[in-house]
Design a protein around this motif. Structure first.
Motif, short mmCIF file in Angstrom:
data_model
loop_
_atom_site.label_atom_id
_atom_site.label_comp_id
_atom_site.label_asym_id
_atom_site.label_seq_id
_atom_site.Cartn_x
_atom_site.Cartn_y
_atom_site.Cartn_z
N GLY A 153 -0.22 7.59 0.54
CA GLY A 153 0.86 7.38 1.53
C GLY A 153 1.50 5.80 1.41
N ILE A 154 0.51 5.11 1.43
CA ILE A 154 0.93 3.54 1.45
C ILE A 154 1.55 3.26 0.22
N ALA A 168 12.64 0.38 6.59
CA ALA A 168 12.43 1.37 7.77
C ALA A 168 11.49 2.75 7.16
N VAL A 169 11.68 3.03 6.09
CA VAL A 169 10.90 3.88 5.49
C VAL A 169 9.58 3.39 5.49
N PHE A 170 9.28 2.29 5.06
CA PHE A 170 7.75 1.73 4.83
C PHE A 170 7.04 1.65 6.33
N THR A 171 8.08 1.35 7.19
CA THR A 171 7.45 1.05 8.61
C THR A 171 7.14 2.39 9.12
N THR A 176 3.39 6.99 10.62
CA THR A 176 3.09 8.63 10.72
C THR A 176 1.61 8.64 10.11
N LEU A 177 1.22 7.90 9.27
CA LEU A 177 -0.23 7.89 8.50
C LEU A 177 -1.13 7.40 9.51
N ASP A 182 -5.30 8.84 13.66
CA ASP A 182 -5.70 8.72 15.14
C ASP A 182 -5.96 10.05 15.51
N ALA A 183 -5.21 11.19 15.19
CA ALA A 183 -5.73 12.57 15.64
C ALA A 183 -6.79 12.96 14.95
N VAL A 184 -7.14 12.62 13.83
CA VAL A 184 -8.27 12.81 13.24
C VAL A 184 -9.64 12.58 13.84
N MET A 185 -9.37 11.15 14.33
CA MET A 185 -10.54 10.44 15.04
C MET A 185 -10.76 10.86 16.44
#
Length: 186
Positions: A153-154, A168-171, A176-177, A182-185
């Motif tokens: 993704g990066i 802004a697309v990169f940021t 999002t990643l 964070d949700a996974v952890m």
């Protein structure tokens, strides 16, 4: 203006030239033109020529990632290390304005010449992130998948950001990643 150079002074200059022109587009003439460093001095520091220069640049990139990204992911608190990875990556790639030289080398004819260094860069990043995710409680198979997805993704965000000329697309992609991990952890 500094007129006496050391090898370590030249490597960052070479990195930016390779980023801009690619390996094939970078000639010794272009390097001397853009750096102001004579061919004799360049050969003094890099007797192996352009290939040695590119190798030195890749080693420099690798050393930065090892210190700033991989080691913290392997050893530090998983949550803090992953949060720091997003910040460090955003800064290193200048919010999407700086291409990934290793990724660029992986996409052109240079890939074969530096295949071991290129593969090692990505393998170690994925492994270090997988390690942190596992320490944060993610099962190994899921941690591997999320680590691969994050690194991919990066890299994809860098390409898309550059193609659209929209940092802004990169940021947004990094945000999002980061939220996904964070949700996974939790």
């Amino acid at each position: 203006m500094k007129t006496v150079y050391e090898r370590a002074d030249i490597v960052p200059l070479l990195a930016e030239i390779f980023r801009e022109l690619g390996y094939e587009g970078t000639s010794l003439s272009r390097i001397t033109e853009r750096t102001g460093i004579g061919k004799g001095s360049l050969y003094h520091f890099f007797p192996g020529g352009k290939e040695e220069m590119a190798g030195a640049v890749l080693a420099d990139v690798d050393a930065w990632f090892e210190q700033a990204i991989y080691q913290p992911l392997r050893k530090d608190d998983a949550h803090r290390a992953i949060a720091a990875m997003w910040t460090e990556v955003n800064e290193y790639f200048r919010s999407g304005r700086r291409i990934c030289l290793v990724g660029a080398f992986a996409l052109d004819e240079t890939r074969q010449r530096f295949s071991a260094a290129i593969a090692d860069y990505f393998i170690r990043w994925v492994d270090a992130l997988r390690s942190a995710l596992m320490r944060a409680g993610c099962p190994e198979e899921e941690a591997q998948a999320f680590a691969e997805e994050s690194v991919a993704g990066i890299q994809g965000a860098l390409v898309l950001s550059r193609a659209l000329e929209d940092t802004a697309v990169f940021t947004r992609s990094l945000e999002t990643l980061a939220k996904r991990l964070d949700a996974v952890m939790r």
